[in-house]
Motif scaffolding. Structure first.
Motif, short mmCIF file in Angstrom:
data_model
loop_
_atom_site.label_atom_id
_atom_site.label_comp_id
_atom_site.label_asym_id
_atom_site.label_seq_id
_atom_site.Cartn_x
_atom_site.Cartn_y
_atom_site.Cartn_z
N LEU A 180 0.84 -1.18 0.04
CA LEU A 180 0.11 -0.12 -0.16
C LEU A 180 0.83 1.39 0.01
N SER A 181 2.13 1.02 0.70
CA SER A 181 2.91 2.37 0.54
C SER A 181 3.67 2.48 -0.57
N ALA A 182 3.76 1.59 -1.36
CA ALA A 182 4.63 1.46 -2.69
C ALA A 182 4.44 2.59 -3.68
N PRO A 183 3.07 2.93 -3.81
CA PRO A 183 2.55 3.65 -5.02
C PRO A 183 3.02 5.27 -4.53
N PHE A 184 2.66 5.67 -3.29
CA PHE A 184 3.02 6.69 -2.46
C PHE A 184 4.40 7.22 -2.55
N CYS A 221 2.01 18.14 -2.09
CA CYS A 221 1.06 17.06 -2.73
C CYS A 221 1.90 15.78 -3.01
N MET A 222 2.95 16.15 -3.57
CA MET A 222 3.98 14.76 -4.29
C MET A 222 5.04 14.58 -3.46
N SER A 223 5.28 15.31 -2.30
CA SER A 223 6.52 14.84 -1.64
C SER A 223 6.19 14.92 0.03
N VAL A 224 5.34 15.79 0.64
CA VAL A 224 5.43 15.79 1.79
C VAL A 224 4.18 14.78 2.38
N LEU A 225 3.02 14.94 1.61
CA LEU A 225 1.95 14.08 2.18
C LEU A 225 2.25 12.77 1.75
N GLU A 226 2.80 12.38 0.53
CA GLU A 226 3.05 11.15 0.11
C GLU A 226 4.11 10.40 0.93
N ALA A 234 3.15 2.37 6.71
CA ALA A 234 4.18 1.40 7.24
C ALA A 234 4.23 1.37 8.62
N MET A 235 4.00 2.28 9.58
CA MET A 235 3.83 2.17 10.86
C MET A 235 2.73 1.49 11.60
N VAL A 236 1.49 2.01 10.92
CA VAL A 236 0.33 1.26 11.37
C VAL A 236 0.45 -0.41 11.21
#
Length: 263
Positions: A180-184, A221-226, A234-236
């Motif tokens: 789930l993290s990979a696209p972000f 939108c493309m760096s900080v939030l991603e 990952a932490m959850v």
């Protein structure tokens, strides 16, 4: 002095990353301080880097010097290495049976650290008098980070295929966290790559320094939030995995050639 768009982004990071830092410490402790250091020290380190970068941004409100600006740029780039290595650590935790040969993991880790060093040297020696323009070293660093991402994804797919019929519940959750993290994470890397390899000012760190609203929106939108979303996922899933009843705490590796001391 009124807060700017960039200051608001820094405050957002100051709010979110302490939670990621605490979560990484919690998982690290439950995994074991010694063996967990190869896994959970990376999100912990990333949190510290992001907090340092946010503090430097706020310091620049009243002290916008070259050194402060370099600190902001360095924190922006070097955070990519621990971000990627956090997922390498999760693969280590999944791979109970050591199906992944040690050399590929060691190579991925080495590439990330080399990229980290190249990035720090490249930015620290750059002339930022008229803004920042990526040189050869930061571009090489970015190339290594992109290669690390590809290798992490390939290792994840291969490991999932190998363990498909024997996955424990905690392993499934860690796989899900990576997937789930990979696209972000990919969008985060694309943002940095566009800044290093193109002349588009929307993705330029020089434009960030000028508080350009278009650039700051892309940065948010493309760096900080991603990055925040990928690390929160990952932490959850990391916390959920170690709380599973079937979680297996990694055992520290012992060098087979190491001999006990004579009494």
């Amino acid at each position: 002095m009124a807060l700017t768009y960039q200051d608001g982004i820094a405050i957002l990071q100051l709010i979110i990353f302490p939670f990621i830092l605490v979560a990484s410490l919690f998982i690290w402790k439950r995994t074991g301080w010694r063996v967990g250091s190869k896994i959970w020290r990376y999100p912990f380190t990333l949190s510290l880097i992001r907090l340092a970068g946010s503090i430097a941004t706020l310091i620049s409100i009243n002290d916008d010097t070259k050194n402060v600006r370099i600190a902001i740029f360095v924190c922006q780039l070097i955070g990519i290495a621990p971000l990627l290595l956090a997922y390498v650590g999760m693969l280590r935790l999944i791979d109970l049976e050591k199906k992944i040969p040690p050399r590929p993991l060691a190579l991925v880790t080495l590439m990330a650290f080399v990229g980290l060093i190249l990035g720090i040297v490249g930015i620290s020696t750059a002339d930022t008098t008229n803004g920042y323009t990526p040189g050869t070293l930061p571009k090489a660093a970015m190339g290594l980070f992109l290669a690390v991402y590809v290798m992490v994804i390939l290792l994840t797919v291969w490991l999932f295929y190998v363990h498909f019929f024997s996955l424990l519940r905690y392993q499934k959750k860690l796989f899900l966290g990576i997937a789930l993290s990979a696209p972000f994470l990919l969008v985060r890397l694309i943002y940095s790559a566009l800044g290093d390899y193109t002349s588009n000012q929307t993705f330029s760190m020089a434009s960030l320094a000028e508080n350009n609203h278009t650039s700051l929106t892309a940065y948010l939108c493309m760096s900080v939030l991603e990055e925040i979303i990928s690390m929160v996922l990952a932490m959850v899933f990391g916390v959920s995995a170690i709380l599973e009843s079937d979680f297996v705490k990694p055992i520290p590796q012992v060098d087979p050639e190491e001999k006990p001391n004579d009494v």
